[in-house]
Design a protein around this motif. Sequence first.
Motif, PDB file in Angstrom:
ATOM      1  N   VAL A 109     100.320  14.934  86.869  1.00  0.00           N
ATOM      2  CA  VAL A 109      99.440  15.200  85.735  1.00  0.00           C
ATOM      3  C   VAL A 109      98.082  15.632  86.272  1.00  0.00           C
ATOM      4  O   VAL A 109      97.410  14.866  86.997  1.00  0.00           O
ATOM      5  CB  VAL A 109      99.285  13.948  84.837  1.00  0.00           C
ATOM      6  CG1 VAL A 109      98.215  14.176  83.779  1.00  0.00           C
ATOM      7  CG2 VAL A 109     100.613  13.608  84.185  1.00  0.00           C
ATOM      8  N   SER A 123     104.187  18.251  91.238  1.00  0.00           N
ATOM      9  CA  SER A 123     104.692  17.384  90.183  1.00  0.00           C
ATOM     10  C   SER A 123     103.657  16.306  89.919  1.00  0.00           C
ATOM     11  O   SER A 123     103.237  15.594  90.835  1.00  0.00           O
ATOM     12  CB  SER A 123     106.025  16.746  90.602  1.00  0.00           C
ATOM     13  OG  SER A 123     106.473  15.838  89.622  1.00  0.00           O
ATOM     14  N   ASN A 168     105.100  14.060  84.480  1.00  0.00           N
ATOM     15  CA  ASN A 168     104.505  14.815  83.370  1.00  0.00           C
ATOM     16  C   ASN A 168     103.733  13.854  82.478  1.00  0.00           C
ATOM     17  O   ASN A 168     103.662  12.639  82.740  1.00  0.00           O
ATOM     18  CB  ASN A 168     105.578  15.564  82.571  1.00  0.00           C
ATOM     19  CG  ASN A 168     106.753  14.667  82.212  1.00  0.00           C
ATOM     20  OD1 ASN A 168     106.582  13.560  81.718  1.00  0.00           O
ATOM     21  ND2 ASN A 168     107.952  15.150  82.487  1.00  0.00           N
ATOM     22  N   GLY A 169     103.177  14.407  81.389  1.00  0.00           N
ATOM     23  CA  GLY A 169     102.383  13.587  80.482  1.00  0.00           C
ATOM     24  C   GLY A 169     103.181  12.503  79.794  1.00  0.00           C
ATOM     25  O   GLY A 169     102.670  11.405  79.524  1.00  0.00           O
ATOM     26  N   GLU A 180     103.401  22.899  86.656  1.00  0.00           N
ATOM     27  CA  GLU A 180     104.623  23.405  87.277  1.00  0.00           C
ATOM     28  C   GLU A 180     104.370  24.724  87.986  1.00  0.00           C
ATOM     29  O   GLU A 180     104.969  25.014  89.041  1.00  0.00           O
ATOM     30  CB  GLU A 180     105.706  23.573  86.206  1.00  0.00           C
ATOM     31  CG  GLU A 180     106.227  22.256  85.644  1.00  0.00           C
ATOM     32  CD  GLU A 180     107.220  22.469  84.518  1.00  0.00           C
ATOM     33  OE1 GLU A 180     107.469  23.653  84.177  1.00  0.00           O
ATOM     34  OE2 GLU A 180     107.742  21.472  83.975  1.00  0.00           O
ATOM     35  N   ASP A 184     101.936  20.553  80.853  1.00  0.00           N
ATOM     36  CA  ASP A 184     102.911  20.393  81.938  1.00  0.00           C
ATOM     37  C   ASP A 184     103.281  21.726  82.576  1.00  0.00           C
ATOM     38  O   ASP A 184     103.518  21.808  83.790  1.00  0.00           O
ATOM     39  CB  ASP A 184     104.175  19.696  81.408  1.00  0.00           C
ATOM     40  CG  ASP A 184     103.877  18.279  80.925  1.00  0.00           C
ATOM     41  OD1 ASP A 184     102.894  17.686  81.416  1.00  0.00           O
ATOM     42  OD2 ASP A 184     104.630  17.779  80.061  1.00  0.00           O
ATOM     43  N   GLN A 185     103.319  22.802  81.776  1.00  0.00           N
ATOM     44  CA  GLN A 185     103.709  24.103  82.325  1.00  0.00           C
ATOM     45  C   GLN A 185     102.701  24.596  83.364  1.00  0.00           C
ATOM     46  O   GLN A 185     103.071  25.255  84.348  1.00  0.00           O
ATOM     47  CB  GLN A 185     103.844  25.142  81.199  1.00  0.00           C
ATOM     48  CG  GLN A 185     104.937  24.842  80.193  1.00  0.00           C
ATOM     49  CD  GLN A 185     104.489  23.860  79.128  1.00  0.00           C
ATOM     50  OE1 GLN A 185     103.369  23.327  79.193  1.00  0.00           O
ATOM     51  NE2 GLN A 185     105.352  23.613  78.156  1.00  0.00           N
TER      52      GLN A 185
END
Length: 442
Positions: free
Chosen positions: A358, A356, A401-402, A351, A347-348
């Motif tokens: 996956v 935003s 996110n995941g 970002e 996720d980082q």
Amino acid sequence: MGAYTLTSTFFSATPTPTVSRYGRSKSSVSNFLSPHKSPNCLPAIFLALRNPSLCNSLKSNSDHPSSFDKLSHPKSPISSALDSLFVLCTSIALSFSLFIADVDLASAFVVTAPRKLQSDELATVRLFQDNTPSVVYITNLAVRQDAFTLDVLEVPQGSGSGFVWDKQGHIVTNYHVIRGASDLRVTLADQTTYDAKVVGFDQDKDVAVLRVEAPKDKLRPIPVGVSADLLVGQKVYAIGNPFGLDHTLTTGVISGLRREISSAATGRPIQDVIQTDAAINPGNSGGPLLDSSGNLIGINTAIYSPSGASSGVGFSIPVDTVGGIVDQLVKFGKVTRPILGIKFAPDQSVEQLGVSGVLVLDAPAEGPAGKAGLLPTKRDVYGRLILGDIITSVNGKKVANGSDLYRILDQCKVGDTVMVEVLRGDHKEKIPVILEPRADIS
């Protein structure tokens, strides 16, 4: 010595009986007949003890003045000396008996009341006694080779708890308790130990099912409750084997509901987790979390603690989630959970790109996403990184996110067709994907 001093004071302070004009002793006979003046009647009692015939005459002729003739005559010096000697000997005997007795003088006259427990204490004791036979101790054994002798040995590499699910010998525990084991041993409440076989496990939800060949009369399945109607604040009880100790009970309350933690094996999120302040320590993993009725409401699986010991924040997988997983593992030996068939970036990393969603790193051609046409991340002929598709929503539900992606897939079934919206370059596309089951993992 206190008894001797008290007795001596009474007898030395009692005056010698005097004779009235009616032939009765004013200080002893009249007081002897008056039960309210007990200290003054002691000389007459001791005289009666010395002379049994006098005691009989008192019983038969207590209203006749001649019955007290023996008490009404003045005493001779020899008789007074004998009385004093009798009193002294009696006092010494009483003091000596208290001195040689192997009893604390203060506690010798204290009657201890039987122990009484409050109703809530009795309920807790009964809950522990009723459910302890259902809780087992699991030892994880690993094969190690001795560096000097080259002998192959099985050594314990971890331990945990579990509980009996049914009379067929199925034992439920956490997957991380049995991970990496070459052999497993299960110890029942009566301290009998059996070799266990792995029936199946679900790494994503950290649940595993074992089986032991134990007599049915030694297997006591735990009563299964529900976790859908739990409330914050209700009492809960955790039973397990923390730090390898024998069955241990800790109590607390439900601190929170619908928490989310990550699986220790895959990092996949586990939803609707129960948070409790009941002490959960290493070795409690896989043990049951019970409500006040003694019914199973969760599996103790993790703690939040920088030091590794209980900090009052423990997590349990709800029994409503566990029940469906265990049924599939018992029937099929695996859980058929749908997957997209992709590998995605942390996720980082996404970002840092300022978007935003996956980022798809890999989408094998034989997987559902590859078959549907999702593009993976790759490098061109010059080594430059070309980003793949970025999944932004599934079935109209936003994916940031995941964890969001896993949460949506958990609500789907194998064979379902989902609409995946992706950001490809500078435009968005919607791609239908048919979900498939996860490949078997040995």
